[in-house]
Design a protein around this motif. Structure first.
Motif: not given
Length: 185
Positions: A45-53, A56-59
């Motif tokens: 259930g862990v999602l890692a996102q790079v949003t440009g700069v 963001v990591v969410k469980n």
């Protein structure tokens, strides 16, 4: 340095309960270096996102506690939703599962919005139901069930959007009411 960015990604993902592969950590670190957008479902259930700069990591399974007072009139907002309370307005006749409901105003001096949790129950009509199993029976996925905002007072759940209003909170003819509305954003 690349190794430092990669290590920061690994630590952030581990903090949220995941364990990224070298390839995922390297790709996220490279996206950070190049200010690109990228996302990866790591595991559990862990999602890692790079949003440009930013990284963001969410469980998606871990839920931060929520309990906010709901005044009348008032609004409580969360991630992708809000609940609005307005006094004195009776919605048109609606089904018990509608996302707009009228509840007795006499119960509304101590309302709060919180997430549904284990042990919550709601009596709708003559039937008492455990809230989370009832939501499961309605086909709501676990990620949504644990993030479903409910309106409650000291006696328990008053309204679960999409499920219904507790019998003790149902408006009666001639009573003052508060209109509660669930909005997806």
């Amino acid at each position: 340095p690349v190794a430092l960015r990669r290590r920061a990604v690994v630590l952030a993902v581990r903090e949220m309960g995941g364990s990224p592969t070298f390839e995922i950590a390297d790709a996220l670190a490279a996206a950070l270096a190049n200010a690109e957008r990228m996302g990866a479902n790591v595991e559990q259930g862990v999602l890692a996102q790079v949003t440009g700069v930013a990284l963001v990591v969410k469980n998606r399974r871990r839920v931060e506690p929520l309990e906010q007072r709901l005044g009348v009139p008032g609004v409580v907002s969360g991630e992708g939703w809000r609940i609005v309370a307005v006094g004195g307005s009776t919605p048109r006749r609606v089904g018990r599962r509608a996302l707009v409901q009228a509840v007795r105003a006499s119960l509304c001096d101590s309302l709060s919005v919180r997430f549904a949790c284990r042990g919550d129950s709601i009596r709708i009509g003559s039937r008492e139901r455990k809230l989370l199993p009832a939501l499961k029976a309605e086909g709501i996925p676990v990620e949504a069930r644990i993030r479903l905002p409910v309106v409650a007072n000291a006696l328990g759940v008053v309204w679960a959007p999409g499920l219904g209003v507790a019998e003790r909170a149902r408006s009666r003819s001639g009573e003052a009411v508060v209109s509660l509305r669930f909005e997806a954003l």
